[in-house]
Design a protein around this motif. Structure first.
Motif, mmCIF file in Angstrom:
data_model
loop_
_atom_site.group_PDB
_atom_site.id
_atom_site.type_symbol
_atom_site.label_atom_id
_atom_site.label_comp_id
_atom_site.label_asym_id
_atom_site.label_seq_id
_atom_site.Cartn_x
_atom_site.Cartn_y
_atom_site.Cartn_z
ATOM 1 N N ALA A 23 25.039 64.195 34.358
ATOM 2 C CA ALA A 23 25.664 64.756 33.161
ATOM 3 C C ALA A 23 24.845 65.893 32.568
ATOM 4 C CB ALA A 23 25.874 63.659 32.128
ATOM 5 N N ALA A 24 23.547 65.919 32.876
ATOM 6 C CA ALA A 24 22.682 66.951 32.302
ATOM 7 C C ALA A 24 22.614 68.204 33.166
ATOM 8 C CB ALA A 24 21.268 66.395 32.113
ATOM 9 N N VAL A 25 23.241 68.180 34.329
ATOM 10 C CA VAL A 25 23.192 69.336 35.225
ATOM 11 C C VAL A 25 24.271 70.326 34.810
ATOM 12 C CG1 VAL A 25 23.422 70.142 37.594
ATOM 13 C CG2 VAL A 25 22.306 67.951 37.132
ATOM 14 N N SER A 26 23.862 71.511 34.439
ATOM 15 C CA SER A 26 24.791 72.563 34.026
ATOM 16 C C SER A 26 24.375 73.879 34.662
ATOM 17 C CB SER A 26 24.818 72.689 32.497
ATOM 18 O OG SER A 26 23.520 73.001 32.011
ATOM 19 N N ASP A 27 25.164 74.916 34.425
ATOM 20 C CA ASP A 27 24.871 76.245 34.985
ATOM 21 C C ASP A 27 24.644 76.170 36.491
ATOM 22 O OD1 ASP A 27 25.020 77.333 32.413
ATOM 23 O OD2 ASP A 27 22.888 76.945 32.053
ATOM 24 N N ILE A 28 25.602 75.567 37.198
ATOM 25 C CA ILE A 28 25.477 75.386 38.641
ATOM 26 C C ILE A 28 25.654 76.722 39.355
ATOM 27 C CG2 ILE A 28 26.469 74.225 40.646
ATOM 28 C CD1 ILE A 28 27.335 71.987 38.776
ATOM 29 N N LEU A 29 24.714 77.038 40.254
ATOM 30 C CA LEU A 29 24.775 78.268 41.014
ATOM 31 C C LEU A 29 25.781 78.139 42.151
ATOM 32 C CD1 LEU A 29 20.955 79.091 41.334
ATOM 33 C CD2 LEU A 29 22.592 80.045 39.705
ATOM 34 N N LEU A 30 26.602 79.142 42.341
ATOM 35 C CA LEU A 30 27.557 79.117 43.449
ATOM 36 C C LEU A 30 26.851 79.286 44.785
ATOM 37 C CD1 LEU A 30 30.467 81.265 41.947
ATOM 38 C CD2 LEU A 30 30.274 78.762 42.080
ATOM 39 N N ALA A 31 25.732 79.992 44.798
ATOM 40 C CA ALA A 31 24.950 80.177 46.017
ATOM 41 C C ALA A 31 23.470 80.033 45.658
ATOM 42 C CB ALA A 31 25.212 81.541 46.635
ATOM 43 N N PRO A 32 22.738 79.115 46.299
ATOM 44 C CA PRO A 32 21.316 78.941 45.979
ATOM 45 C C PRO A 32 20.510 80.153 46.421
ATOM 46 C CG PRO A 32 21.911 77.638 47.897
ATOM 47 C CD PRO A 32 23.187 78.189 47.344
#
Length: 212
Positions: free
Chosen positions: A48-57
């Protein structure tokens, strides 16, 4: 560091994360180090605390080879029952099981007791060496396998471990090196398995890794 696996407790109940965590992220350095394997890092997090997920690492500036750059793919966990490797058993029991496996199924016990491929927990498929103790470097408690990283999910000629929905593609492709059995396209040091082990006494203790 490159992402290797992202596992959620809701999908893999056998993870046994630290209290308050439900997500495991595994990264590795795409180079072979002194032990012949990429160095790994484990991150236990709360999903639940994971945000701002990168589309490409981010990509590293250099890599040892393309076989240490995993191809993105989805995980479809399936729970199976495993049994210890014959190398962890006494001579009499090992011989009995070998006779039983050949008589009943026409295959070696090794091909029956432990499935190939990536997995959480389970037993170690010893083969490069005899079974040996792997204590926690901090407290000496015997470590347990957390994650096995393997390039192949199954072997072309060991049919009983091939998922039913993949059997037709497996036959169509044949015993090739980059077929449906190798979705991540990785290869750990000449197609071995990298086994990450953790201390069951404390998730804060450093993890270890071996190759088999």
């Amino acid at each position: 560091m490159l992402p290797v696996a992202q596992l959620y407790l809701r999908d893999v109940p056998g993870l046994r994360p630290p209290e308050g965590s439900d997500l495991l992220q595994v990264l590795w350095c795409p180079f072979e180090h002194d032990d012949g394997m990429p160095t790994t890092a484990l991150f236990w997090r709360t999903a639940a605390a994971v945000s701002d997920i990168l589309l490409a690492p981010p990509e590293p500036a250099a890599i040892y080879g393309v076989f240490y750059v995993p191809e993105p793919c989805l995980v479809h966990p399936e729970e199976v029952i495993e049994y210890p490797s014959a190398l962890e058993l006494g001579k009499e029991m090992r011989e009995r099981l070998e006779r039983w496996a050949v008589t009943e199924f026409g295959i070696e016990y090794l091909d029956l007791c432990i499935p190939p491929g990536c997995k959480v927990g389970g037993y170690i498929n010893w083969g490069m060496t005899d079974a040996y103790p792997t204590p926690c470097p901090t407290c000496g408690t015997p470590t347990e396998p957390l994650l096995t990283i393997s390039g192949k999910e199954w072997y072309f000629d060991v049919h009983h471990w091939i998922p039913y929905e993949d059997q037709a593609d497996n036959l169509a492709w044949g015993p090739g090196q980059d077929g449906p059995a190798r979705p991540t396209r990785i290869c750990v040091s000449d197609d071995n398995a990298q086994i990450i082990q953790i201390c069951p006494a404390s998730p804060e203790h450093p993890h270890t890794q071996i190759m088999q």
